[in-house]
Scaffold this motif. Structure first.
Motif, PDB file in Angstrom:
ATOM      1  N   ALA A 142       0.832  -1.203   0.000  1.00 28.74           N
ATOM      2  CA  ALA A 142       0.000   0.000   0.000  1.00 28.74           C
ATOM      3  C   ALA A 142       0.868   1.255   0.000  1.00 28.74           C
ATOM      4  O   ALA A 142       0.538   2.253  -0.641  1.00 28.74           O
ATOM      5  N   LEU A 143       2.004   1.161   0.701  1.00 32.27           N
ATOM      6  CA  LEU A 143       2.915   2.307   0.751  1.00 32.27           C
ATOM      7  C   LEU A 143       3.481   2.597  -0.642  1.00 32.27           C
ATOM      8  O   LEU A 143       3.642   3.765  -1.028  1.00 32.27           O
ATOM      9  N   VAL A 144       3.784   1.545  -1.378  1.00 29.79           N
ATOM     10  CA  VAL A 144       4.252   1.729  -2.761  1.00 29.79           C
ATOM     11  C   VAL A 144       3.220   2.526  -3.550  1.00 29.79           C
ATOM     12  O   VAL A 144       3.545   3.477  -4.277  1.00 29.79           O
ATOM     13  N   VAL A 145       1.938   2.157  -3.375  1.00 29.11           N
ATOM     14  CA  VAL A 145       0.868   2.843  -4.108  1.00 29.11           C
ATOM     15  C   VAL A 145       0.812   4.313  -3.721  1.00 29.11           C
ATOM     16  O   VAL A 145       0.812   5.206  -4.583  1.00 29.11           O
ATOM     17  N   ILE A 146       0.777   4.571  -2.391  1.00 30.66           N
ATOM     18  CA  ILE A 146       0.597   5.947  -1.940  1.00 30.66           C
ATOM     19  C   ILE A 146       1.815   6.796  -2.296  1.00 30.66           C
ATOM     20  O   ILE A 146       1.668   7.949  -2.724  1.00 30.66           O
ATOM     21  N   LEU A 147       3.008   6.224  -2.160  1.00 31.86           N
ATOM     22  CA  LEU A 147       4.204   6.993  -2.529  1.00 31.86           C
ATOM     23  C   LEU A 147       4.199   7.297  -4.021  1.00 31.86           C
ATOM     24  O   LEU A 147       4.595   8.391  -4.441  1.00 31.86           O
ATOM     25  N   SER A 184      -8.493  11.622   5.367  1.00 29.26           N
ATOM     26  CA  SER A 184      -8.962  10.552   4.479  1.00 29.26           C
ATOM     27  C   SER A 184      -7.832  10.082   3.567  1.00 29.26           C
ATOM     28  O   SER A 184      -7.698   8.890   3.294  1.00 29.26           O
ATOM     29  N   PHE A 185      -6.966  11.027   3.162  1.00 31.71           N
ATOM     30  CA  PHE A 185      -5.844  10.636   2.296  1.00 31.71           C
ATOM     31  C   PHE A 185      -4.843   9.783   3.063  1.00 31.71           C
ATOM     32  O   PHE A 185      -4.339   8.783   2.542  1.00 31.71           O
ATOM     33  N   ILE A 186      -4.572  10.198   4.306  1.00 29.65           N
ATOM     34  CA  ILE A 186      -3.585   9.458   5.098  1.00 29.65           C
ATOM     35  C   ILE A 186      -4.101   8.069   5.461  1.00 29.65           C
ATOM     36  O   ILE A 186      -3.339   7.107   5.548  1.00 29.65           O
ATOM     37  N   SER A 187      -5.425   7.955   5.631  1.00 31.73           N
ATOM     38  CA  SER A 187      -5.957   6.642   6.020  1.00 31.73           C
ATOM     39  C   SER A 187      -6.011   5.669   4.857  1.00 31.73           C
ATOM     40  O   SER A 187      -6.264   4.485   5.051  1.00 31.73           O
ATOM     41  N   ARG A 188      -5.774   6.169   3.634  1.00 29.17           N
ATOM     42  CA  ARG A 188      -5.846   5.277   2.472  1.00 29.17           C
ATOM     43  C   ARG A 188      -4.875   4.099   2.542  1.00 29.17           C
ATOM     44  O   ARG A 188      -5.305   2.960   2.363  1.00 29.17           O
ATOM     45  N   PRO A 189      -3.571   4.345   2.780  1.00 30.08           N
ATOM     46  CA  PRO A 189      -2.688   3.176   2.835  1.00 30.08           C
ATOM     47  C   PRO A 189      -3.049   2.230   3.958  1.00 30.08           C
ATOM     48  O   PRO A 189      -2.873   1.012   3.831  1.00 30.08           O
ATOM     49  N   ARG A 249      -7.386  -3.947   4.897  1.00 25.15           N
ATOM     50  CA  ARG A 249      -8.465  -4.696   4.248  1.00 25.15           C
ATOM     51  C   ARG A 249      -7.943  -6.051   3.759  1.00 25.15           C
ATOM     52  O   ARG A 249      -8.519  -7.092   4.061  1.00 25.15           O
ATOM     53  N   LEU A 250      -6.832  -6.014   3.029  1.00 28.72           N
ATOM     54  CA  LEU A 250      -6.286  -7.254   2.475  1.00 28.72           C
ATOM     55  C   LEU A 250      -5.783  -8.173   3.592  1.00 28.72           C
ATOM     56  O   LEU A 250      -6.125  -9.363   3.637  1.00 28.72           O
ATOM     57  N   PHE A 251      -5.015  -7.607   4.512  1.00 30.33           N
ATOM     58  CA  PHE A 251      -4.443  -8.392   5.610  1.00 30.33           C
ATOM     59  C   PHE A 251      -5.534  -9.053   6.438  1.00 30.33           C
ATOM     60  O   PHE A 251      -5.506 -10.259   6.695  1.00 30.33           O
TER      61      PHE A 251
END
Lengths: 192, 251
Positions: free
Chosen positions: B124-129, B167-172, B178-180
């Motif tokens: 998720a961090l890869v996505v947000i970064l 809301s943006f910070i909670s995205r990752p 969710r997946l975990f």
């Protein structure tokens, strides 16, 4: 915290960290494994991303593009072939129509020619027949006239002979003819 | 009962090669890492080896690779719109990686890599970064317009900006949790229901009830197969939606 000099805590091949404030024995929250997992994840995912972006996806995109090009090329070719076939059919139909028209024209002229020839022949035949008929009628008329005059003579002869037999003396020729004329004149012989 | 009923046991990392410790961290090549590289190898096999003949009429494996590629291409295009083609490799890699790791987890005795929060969080961090770095590179400070929706009255703006930032910070976090949580919960449920079968069989006359949890295990297995695929799809779709912010921050 793990003891700094403790041997690698391998027990039955399982990482068994003592319960700490980070994990409490629940493996997904075992923070001592985070660095290693992150490292392997970075290596694996980095490798995957490299393979996908540099090799796999360009290759697949190329395949799809080639197929698209080939399909549209084939479709173009098919459309061209169809146009050719259409024009060939048009030419054929035009030629067929021309030929039909020509045949119809030939048939028409032939028919007209034949009809006019027949007409001429019929007319000459009719004229021929008419002359012959006129000739025949003329003959009949002369013959009738001849016959009529002959009848007068024969009748006069017969009348003379009858009178001579009855009376014993021949009557005057002029009187007999006058009598004949008196009797025959009102109803001439019908010839036809 | 000698039957092991510990549903947590399956999530333990087993080091195959240990490299010792760096401080608190235990550095080891575990079965989790092995499954990650197995997934990479299998994906490479499917997408590179199976398509190397570049057949115009594809075989089974090549058409499977094409189906995945077109599916992800479509998903990215629908969610992120114009200019999103550059992110297809990233979303494709994420989708295939998560999908394969989820499905590996469904093999009996195998290990579900995605049931570890650190793995899903790093993805998720890869996505947000990517979103943040690309957003600033492409739009500069305009990217911050993402946090100020148009048409909001002036006095409401500070509040809205705070909400948008949170809301943006909670995205990752939501993306990774969710997946975990799905994978973790599913495997725990599976293990517990399956564990009832030998437990009941070992309890004498209660053994006649053992088909019930067995049937339930079969049903949960089917459900988990669905969840495994669905969560990979959800991850890819949400990634596309977040990337759309980086591409078009001023929507």
């Amino acid at each position: 915290m793990a003891q700094p000099h403790a041997p690698a805590p391998l027990k039955e091949g399982i990482i068994h960290e003592p319960a700490s404030e980070h994990g409490g024995g629940f493996p997904p929250f075992e923070s001592s494994t985070f660095a290693a997992q992150t490292l392997w994840l970075a290596l694996a995912f980095g490798l995957l991303y490299y393979l996908m972006s540099k090799i796999a996806l360009p290759q697949i995109a190329g395949i799809l593009h080639d197929r698209q090009t080939r399909l549209s090329g084939d479709l173009d070719q098919a459309a061209r072939a169809k146009a050719e076939a259409d024009s060939a059919r048009d030419t054929y139909e035009r030629a067929l129509k021309d030929a039909q028209d020509k045949a119809k024209g030939i048939a028409q002229t032939t028919r007209e020619q034949l009809a006019s020839e027949a007409e001429t022949r019929r007319k000459s035949l009719e004229a021929d027949l008419a002359t012959k008929l006129a000739e025949a009628e003329g003959q009949i008329r002369t013959r009738t006239a001849t016959a009529m005059s002959s009848v007068r003579e024969v009748a006069a002869d017969a009348a003379t002979a009858i009178v001579e037999r009855l009376t014993g003396q021949a009557p005057e020729r002029g009187a007999v003819e006058a009598a004949y004329d008196r009797v025959a004149a009102p109803r001439p012989l019908s010839v036809h | 009962m000698a039957v092991k009923m510990d549903p947590i046991h399956q999530f333990e990392l087993k080091p195959l090669v240990s490299f010792g410790h760096i401080g608190h961290q235990n550095i080891a090549f575990t079965q989790s890492a092995l499954y990650m590289f197995l997934a990479v190898g299998l994906i490479a096999l499917l997408t590179i080896w199976a398509t190397k003949s570049r057949a115009v009429v594809p075989g089974r494996a090549q058409s499977l690779a094409e189906v995945f590629y077109e599916f992800i291409g479509q998903t990215v295009h629908q969610s992120a719109g114009h200019g999103s083609e550059r992110f297809v490799p990233l979303v494709f890699s994420l989708f295939m990686f998560v999908l394969l790791l989820n499905l590996f987890g469904m093999i009996p005795y195998a290990f579900a890599v995605t049931s570890h929060i650190i793995v899903t969080f790093m993805l998720a961090l890869v996505v947000i970064l990517t979103v943040v770095i690309y957003g600033f590179m492409a739009h500069g400070t305009h990217f911050l317009g993402l946090f100020v929706p148009p048409g909001v009255p002036g006095w409401l703006k500070p509040l809205i900006v705070v909400i948008e930032v949170v809301s943006f910070i909670s995205r990752p976090i939501s993306l990774s949790v969710r997946l975990f949580a799905n994978m973790l919960a599913g495997h725990i449920a599976l293990k517990i229901f399956a564990g009832f079968v030998p437990a009941l069989l070992a309890a004498g006359v209660w053994g006649i009830l053992s088909p019930l949890p067995l049937a339930l295990s079969v049903a949960v297995t089917a459900l988990e197969m669905l969840v495994a695929v669905l969560q990979a799809y959800v991850f890819a779709t949400l990634t596309s939606i977040y990337l759309s912010d980086a591409l078009h921050p001023g929507h």
